[in-house]
Scaffold this motif. Structure first.
Motif, PDB file in Angstrom:
ATOM      1  N   UNK A  82       2.870   4.179   5.692  1.00  0.00           N
ATOM      2  CA  UNK A  82       2.980   2.742   5.933  1.00  0.00           C
ATOM      3  C   UNK A  82       2.565   2.428   7.371  1.00  0.00           C
ATOM      4  N   UNK A  83       3.113   3.169   8.326  1.00  0.00           N
ATOM      5  CA  UNK A  83       2.788   2.927   9.732  1.00  0.00           C
ATOM      6  C   UNK A  83       1.300   3.179  10.018  1.00  0.00           C
ATOM      7  N   UNK A  84       0.740   4.242   9.451  1.00  0.00           N
ATOM      8  CA  UNK A  84      -0.681   4.527   9.656  1.00  0.00           C
ATOM      9  C   UNK A  84      -1.551   3.394   9.126  1.00  0.00           C
ATOM     10  N   UNK A  85      -1.211   2.905   7.961  1.00  0.00           N
ATOM     11  CA  UNK A  85      -2.003   1.829   7.371  1.00  0.00           C
ATOM     12  C   UNK A  85      -1.819   0.527   8.139  1.00  0.00           C
ATOM     13  N   UNK A  86      -0.647   0.313   8.696  1.00  0.00           N
ATOM     14  CA  UNK A  86      -0.419  -0.867   9.541  1.00  0.00           C
ATOM     15  C   UNK A  86      -1.331  -0.820  10.760  1.00  0.00           C
ATOM     16  N   UNK A  87      -1.419   0.356  11.375  1.00  0.00           N
ATOM     17  CA  UNK A  87      -2.273   0.524  12.559  1.00  0.00           C
ATOM     18  C   UNK A  87      -3.741   0.293  12.218  1.00  0.00           C
ATOM     19  N   UNK A  88      -4.138   0.704  11.020  1.00  0.00           N
ATOM     20  CA  UNK A  88      -5.533   0.544  10.594  1.00  0.00           C
ATOM     21  C   UNK A  88      -5.791  -0.840  10.034  1.00  0.00           C
ATOM     22  N   UNK A  89      -4.730  -1.619   9.834  1.00  0.00           N
ATOM     23  CA  UNK A  89      -4.888  -2.955   9.268  1.00  0.00           C
ATOM     24  C   UNK A  89      -5.255  -2.953   7.804  1.00  0.00           C
ATOM     25  N   UNK A  90      -4.886  -1.861   7.101  1.00  0.00           N
ATOM     26  CA  UNK A  90      -5.275  -1.770   5.703  1.00  0.00           C
ATOM     27  C   UNK A  90      -4.113  -1.600   4.762  1.00  0.00           C
ATOM     28  N   UNK A  91      -2.927  -1.960   5.182  1.00  0.00           N
ATOM     29  CA  UNK A  91      -1.762  -1.783   4.312  1.00  0.00           C
ATOM     30  C   UNK A  91      -1.731  -2.878   3.272  1.00  0.00           C
ATOM     31  N   UNK A  92      -1.573  -2.495   2.017  1.00  0.00           N
ATOM     32  CA  UNK A  92      -1.580  -3.465   0.933  1.00  0.00           C
ATOM     33  C   UNK A  92      -0.248  -3.521   0.191  1.00  0.00           C
ATOM     34  N   UNK A  93       0.839  -3.260   0.903  1.00  0.00           N
ATOM     35  CA  UNK A  93       2.200  -3.311   0.382  1.00  0.00           C
ATOM     36  C   UNK A  93       2.543  -2.175  -0.584  1.00  0.00           C
ATOM     37  N   UNK A  94       1.717  -1.162  -0.678  1.00  0.00           N
ATOM     38  CA  UNK A  94       2.070  -0.014  -1.498  1.00  0.00           C
ATOM     39  C   UNK A  94       1.710   1.258  -0.768  1.00  0.00           C
ATOM     40  N   UNK A  95       2.548   2.209  -0.873  1.00  0.00           N
ATOM     41  CA  UNK A  95       2.308   3.585  -0.528  1.00  0.00           C
ATOM     42  C   UNK A  95       3.617   4.260  -0.571  1.00  0.00           C
TER      43      UNK A  95
END
Length: 105
Positions: free
Chosen positions: A92-105
């Motif tokens: 979740x944190x990695x995807x937040x940093x990349x700006x690609x989090x889509x509310x699932x993982x």
């Protein structure tokens, strides 16, 4: 996603997060009933907790929530699920940093 190389069991947890709090948690598991039960317990332990609180969920907590009774040859599922919780939060944190989090993982 965590894979137990010894038994081939696989578990992945998907989380939804709102303002740093897990609002929903679901899992996919391929393995023993003990693994599925442990993943189900993890879901209930995660929902309503902050991401930081989720990273502090331990294998022992999962074991106790399962009633403290698992055959010795199935106790490995608790650390496996503990690891997948930590992976879900980390992803979740990695995807937040990349700006690609889509509310699932």
């Amino acid at each position: 996603k965590v894979v137990d190389e010894t038994c081939g069991e696989i578990v992945k947890i998907y989380i939804s997060v709102d303002v740093n709090v897990v609002t929903d948690s679901q899992f996919q598991a391929h393995g023993s009933p003990a693994l599925i039960a442990a993943a189900c317990v993890a879901n209930s332990l995660m929902v309503g907790k902050t991401l930081d609180e989720c990273t502090k969920i331990t294998a022992e907590q999962i074991f106790q929530e399962l009633g403290g009774e698992l055959p010795d040859n199935k106790r490995y599922v608790c650390p496996l699920v503990e690891n997948v919780i930590k992976n879900a939060v980390s992803n979740y944190y990695k995807k937040q940093e990349q700006g690609s989090y889509d509310d699932e993982d």
